[in-house]
Motif scaffolding. Structure first.
Motif, short mmCIF file in Angstrom:
data_model
loop_
_atom_site.label_atom_id
_atom_site.label_comp_id
_atom_site.label_asym_id
_atom_site.label_seq_id
_atom_site.Cartn_x
_atom_site.Cartn_y
_atom_site.Cartn_z
N PHE A 1 0.82 -1.21 0.00
CA PHE A 1 0.00 0.00 0.00
C PHE A 1 0.85 1.26 0.00
O PHE A 1 0.51 2.25 -0.64
N SER A 2 1.99 1.22 0.72
CA SER A 2 2.81 2.43 0.74
C SER A 2 3.56 2.60 -0.59
O SER A 2 3.90 3.72 -0.97
N ALA A 3 3.77 1.50 -1.32
CA ALA A 3 4.43 1.61 -2.62
C ALA A 3 3.64 2.54 -3.53
O ALA A 3 4.21 3.33 -4.29
N ASN B 1 -1.63 5.07 5.75
CA ASN B 1 -1.11 3.71 5.84
C ASN B 1 -0.89 3.33 7.31
O ASN B 1 -1.20 2.21 7.72
N TRP B 2 -0.37 4.26 8.08
CA TRP B 2 -0.10 3.99 9.50
C TRP B 2 -1.41 3.73 10.25
O TRP B 2 -1.50 2.78 11.03
N LEU B 3 -2.42 4.56 9.99
CA LEU B 3 -3.70 4.38 10.69
C LEU B 3 -4.32 3.03 10.33
O LEU B 3 -4.89 2.34 11.18
N ALA B 4 -4.18 2.62 9.06
CA ALA B 4 -4.70 1.32 8.65
C ALA B 4 -3.93 0.20 9.34
O ALA B 4 -4.51 -0.77 9.83
N GLY C 1 -22.27 17.26 14.40
CA GLY C 1 -21.34 16.73 15.42
C GLY C 1 -21.53 15.24 15.62
O GLY C 1 -20.56 14.48 15.69
N ILE C 2 -22.79 14.81 15.68
CA ILE C 2 -23.07 13.38 15.87
C ILE C 2 -22.54 12.59 14.67
O ILE C 2 -21.92 11.54 14.83
N ALA C 3 -22.79 13.11 13.47
CA ALA C 3 -22.32 12.42 12.26
C ALA C 3 -20.80 12.34 12.25
O ALA C 3 -20.22 11.31 11.89
N PHE C 4 -20.13 13.43 12.68
CA PHE C 4 -18.67 13.42 12.73
C PHE C 4 -18.17 12.35 13.69
O PHE C 4 -17.27 11.58 13.37
N ALA C 5 -18.81 12.29 14.88
CA ALA C 5 -18.40 11.30 15.89
C ALA C 5 -18.59 9.88 15.36
O ALA C 5 -17.73 9.00 15.54
N TYR C 6 -19.70 9.66 14.68
CA TYR C 6 -19.99 8.34 14.10
C TYR C 6 -18.89 7.93 13.12
O TYR C 6 -18.33 6.83 13.19
N VAL C 7 -18.58 8.85 12.21
CA VAL C 7 -17.57 8.55 11.19
C VAL C 7 -16.21 8.31 11.85
O VAL C 7 -15.51 7.35 11.52
N TYR C 8 -15.87 9.15 12.81
CA TYR C 8 -14.56 9.03 13.46
C TYR C 8 -14.46 7.69 14.20
O TYR C 8 -13.45 6.99 14.11
N LEU C 9 -15.54 7.33 14.90
CA LEU C 9 -15.53 6.10 15.68
C LEU C 9 -15.35 4.88 14.78
O LEU C 9 -14.52 4.01 15.04
N PHE C 10 -16.11 4.82 13.69
CA PHE C 10 -16.05 3.63 12.85
C PHE C 10 -14.81 3.56 11.97
O PHE C 10 -14.36 2.49 11.60
N ARG C 11 -14.26 4.73 11.64
CA ARG C 11 -13.05 4.71 10.83
C ARG C 11 -11.80 4.59 11.68
O ARG C 11 -10.74 4.19 11.18
N GLY C 12 -11.90 4.94 12.95
CA GLY C 12 -10.72 4.97 13.80
C GLY C 12 -10.48 3.70 14.60
O GLY C 12 -9.51 3.62 15.33
N THR C 13 -11.36 2.70 14.46
CA THR C 13 -11.19 1.47 15.24
C THR C 13 -11.29 0.26 14.33
O THR C 13 -11.87 0.33 13.25
N PRO C 14 -10.70 -0.88 14.76
CA PRO C 14 -10.69 -2.06 13.89
C PRO C 14 -12.08 -2.64 13.70
O PRO C 14 -12.87 -2.70 14.65
N LEU C 15 -12.36 -3.08 12.48
CA LEU C 15 -13.63 -3.73 12.17
C LEU C 15 -13.85 -4.96 13.06
O LEU C 15 -14.96 -5.23 13.51
N LEU C 16 -12.75 -5.67 13.32
CA LEU C 16 -12.84 -6.88 14.15
C LEU C 16 -13.41 -6.55 15.52
O LEU C 16 -14.30 -7.25 16.04
N ALA C 17 -12.92 -5.46 16.14
CA ALA C 17 -13.40 -5.07 17.46
C ALA C 17 -14.87 -4.67 17.39
O ALA C 17 -15.66 -5.01 18.28
N GLN C 18 -15.25 -3.98 16.31
CA GLN C 18 -16.66 -3.58 16.15
C GLN C 18 -17.56 -4.81 16.05
O GLN C 18 -18.62 -4.89 16.66
N LEU C 19 -17.07 -5.79 15.28
CA LEU C 19 -17.85 -7.01 15.09
C LEU C 19 -18.03 -7.75 16.42
O LEU C 19 -19.10 -8.27 16.72
N PHE C 20 -16.97 -7.80 17.21
CA PHE C 20 -17.04 -8.49 18.50
C PHE C 20 -18.01 -7.79 19.46
O PHE C 20 -18.71 -8.44 20.22
#
Lengths: 239, 237
Positions: free
Chosen positions: A118-120, A168-171, B60-79
Motif C-alpha cells: 500500500f505504501s508503494a 497507511n499507519w492508521l490502517a 457533530g453526531i455524524a462526525f463522531a460516528y464517522v470518526y468512531l467507525f473509521r478509527g477502530t478495527p472492524l474486528l473489534a466492532q464485530l465483537f
C-alpha cells in the motif's frame, strides 16, 4: 457500572494490567512493522519504475497480490506457511524438529508486506510529483545517482508522501488486531481473555474500541505535528 | 484427462472434499459484501448529509460516528455486536429483536453496513464539497426543490467524483469481510479455515488466495469499465 469498573483494576483482581500490556503489544507491533513496511514499499515503488522489465513486473505482481488478499489470509499464510518453510529448510539441513513460528514475527512480516504494497502506491505518486529537472539538475552538479536521490529527491519525497503514509499507519494500527487470531497477546487477544473469564463482552470490547480510538486520535496529533514540520519550508510561499 | 491435469497442481482428494464448499463460501462472501455495500451506501448518504448539515448537533453526531467507525478495527466492532448482543439477550427478547442478533450472519451484516457507511459518507461528502456552490444555486434558481436539486444536480456529479474511491472501498470491504469467519460465518475465509483445521493441508489457504485475488481483480476491472463508461462525456473526443 459500579459492578464493572473494578474489573479494570490493575493487579490480580482486575484486568487493567493485562489489557494495558496488550495495548503495549499492539503499539509495539505497529511501530516495529512501520519502518520495515515503508522501506520495502519505497524499494517496490523504485523497482516498479525500473527499466528492467523483470524487476518492474515483479513489483507489480507483489502489489497486486498483497493489496488484493485479505489481511487475515496473508497473516495465516505467513504464519502457517512460514512454519512449513522453516521445517522444510531444517529438514533439508538434516535436522528434524517441530518449529513454531513466533506470532509477533509472523505479524510483523505479514503486516509489513501489506504495508509495503500500500505504501508503494503512495511512494510512486510522490516520486511522480518530483519534476524530472530536479534529478537532472542533481546530475548536472556532478552528484551520483545515490547522492541525487539522498540529497535532492528524498527530502522532497517525504513531504509529498507524508499524508498517504499517515493513512497507511492508521490502517496498520487497526490491522494489528488480526494478529490476535494467531494468539499474540495484543489488545484484542487480552480483551478476549478478559471476556472469557468475566462474561462481560460488551463492556470489555467497548473498552478495547476506546483504546484503539485513543491510539487513532493520538496518531492524528503526531501526524499533524509531522506535517507542519515537513511543510515548514512551504509556509512563506503560501502566505 | 482434465482431472489428471488438475491433479498435477492440486490435491484431488482435498478438492473433492472441499472444492464445492469453498465455492459456496465465495458465494457467501459475495452476498455479504454486496448487501452491506448497498445498505452502507444508503446509510452513508444520510450520514454525509448530516455531516454537511448546518445544525451543529446533527453535524457533530455524524462526525463522531464517522470518526468512531473509521478509527477502530472492524474486528473489534464485530465483537462488540456479536458477543455484546448475547449479553442483552433478555431485553432484546422482550423487544422482539433477539432473533436478529442471535445469528452471526446478521451481526456481520449490521457491523459491516455501519462500518462501510462511515467510509462511504466521507467519500460522498468529499464529492459534494468538491462541487462549485453555483451548482446548487443554479438548481435553486431553476425552481428545483432542495431534494430535487440533491438527487438531480448535486449527487450525480458528486458520485462521479467519488467513483474511484468508492471502487476502492468496495475492494477493501471484500478483503475486510474475511473477519466474518471469526464469528462463525462460513464465508470463503470461514470454509478455508474449517478445511485447514480438518485436513492440516496448507494448500487450502493458497486456493483461497487465488479465489480472493480473482474476485478482487474482476471487481476492479469491471468497476474501471463502468467508470470509463460513466465519465465518457468528460473526456476530450
Amino acid at each position: 457500572m459500579d459492578r464493572l469498573w473494578p474489573l479494570l483494576a490493575f493487579g490480580p483482581t482486575g484486568w487493567g494490567d493485562e489489557i494495558a500490556a496488550g495495548a503495549l503489544v499492539t503499539i509495539s507491533l505497529a511501530l516495529a512493522t512501520l519502518p520495515f513496511g515503508i522501506t520495502l514499499g519505497l524499494l517496490v515503488a523504485l523497482a516498479q519504475r525500473a527499466e528492467n522489465r523483470l524487476l518492474s513486473g515483479a513489483a507489480t505482481v507483489f502489489n497486486t497480490v498483497f493489496r488484493g488478499l485479505p489481511e487475515l489470509l496473508t497473516l495465516l499464510i505467513v504464519y502457517y506457511g512460514g512454519q512449513l518453510l522453516l521445517q522444510w529448510l531444517l529438514a533439508a539441513a538434516g535436522f528434524s524438529a517441530r518449529v513454531q513460528v513466533n506470532a509477533f514475527a509472523a505479524g510483523m512480516v505479514a503486516l509489513g508486506l501489506v504495508l509495503a504494497a500500500f505504501s508503494a502506491e503512495v511512494w510512486a505518486g510522490a516520486l511522480n510529483s518530483i519534476a524530472k529537472g530536479q534529478r537532472e539538475a542533481g546530475y548536472a552538479l556532478g552528484l551520483t545517482r545515490w547522492q541525487t536521490f539522498r540529497l535532492v529527491v528524498a527530502p522532497q519525497l517525504l513531504r509529498v508522501a507524508l499524508p498517504g503514509l499517515s493513512n497507511n499507519w492508521l490502517a496498520l494500527l487497526k490491522e494489528t488486531s488480526l494478529v490476535s487470531t494467531i494468539a499474540l497477546p495484543d489488545l484484542m487477544r487480552q480483551t478476549n481473555v478478559a471476556v472469557g473469564n468475566t462474561k462481560e463482552p460488551f463492556f470489555f470490547f467497548v473498552i478495547a474500541i476506546l483504546i484503539y480510538l485513543g491510539f487513532s486520535i493520538l496518531s492524528g496529533g503526531v501526524i499533524a505535528l509531522l506535517e507542519a514540520r515537513a511543510n515548514r519550508g512551504m509556509m512563506r510561499a503560501r502566505a | 484427462m482434465i482431472r489428471d491435469a488438475i491433479g498435477l497442481v492440486v490435491d484431488l482428494n482435498l478438492l473433492d472434499r472441499y472444492g464445492w464448499r469453498m465455492l459456496d463460501g465465495l458465494w457467501v462472501t459475495l452476498k455479504l459484501v454486496a448487501i452491506t455495500f448497498v445498505l452502507g451506501a444508503v446509510l452513508g448518504l444520510a450520514v454525509a448529509l448530516a455531516r454537511l448539515s448546518r445544525n451543529r448537533v446533527v453535524a457533530g453526531i455524524a462526525f463522531a460516528y464517522v470518526y468512531l467507525f473509521r478509527g477502530t478495527p472492524l474486528l473489534a466492532q464485530l465483537f462488540v455486536v456479536y458477543y455484546g448482543a448475547g449479553q442483552f439477550r433478555e431485553p432484546l427478547e422482550a423487544a422482539g429483536l433477539w432473533w436478529i442478533l442471535r445469528d452471526a450472519w446478521n451481526c456481520a451484516l449490521i457491523t459491516f453496513t455501519l462500518n462501510t457507511a462511515a467510509y462511504q459518507a466521507e467519500i460522498l461528502r468529499g464529492g459534494i464539497q468538491s462541487l462549485p456552490k453555483g451548482q446548487a444555486e443554479a438548481a435553486a434558481a431553476l425552481g428545483l426543490r432542495p431534494w430535487q436539486a440533491l438527487f438531480k444536480v448535486v449527487l450525480p456529479q458528486a458520485l462521479i467524483v467519488g467513483l474511484r474511491p468508492l471502487g476502492n472501498e468496495l475492494i477493501l470491504m471484500i478483503k475486510a469481510s474475511a473477519v466474518a469467519s471469526l464469528v462463525t460465518v462460513y464465508d470463503l475465509m470461514g470454509v478455508t479455515r474449517l478445511a485447514f483445521s480438518r485436513s492440516y493441508n496448507f494448500e487450502v489457504y493458497l486456493w483461497a488466495a487465488v479465489l480472493y485475488l480473482a474476485l478482487v481483480e474482476t471487481v476492479r476491472r469491471v468497476w474501471t469499465l463502468g467508470e470509463r463508461r460513466l465519465t465518457r462525456h468528460m473526456r476530450p473526443a
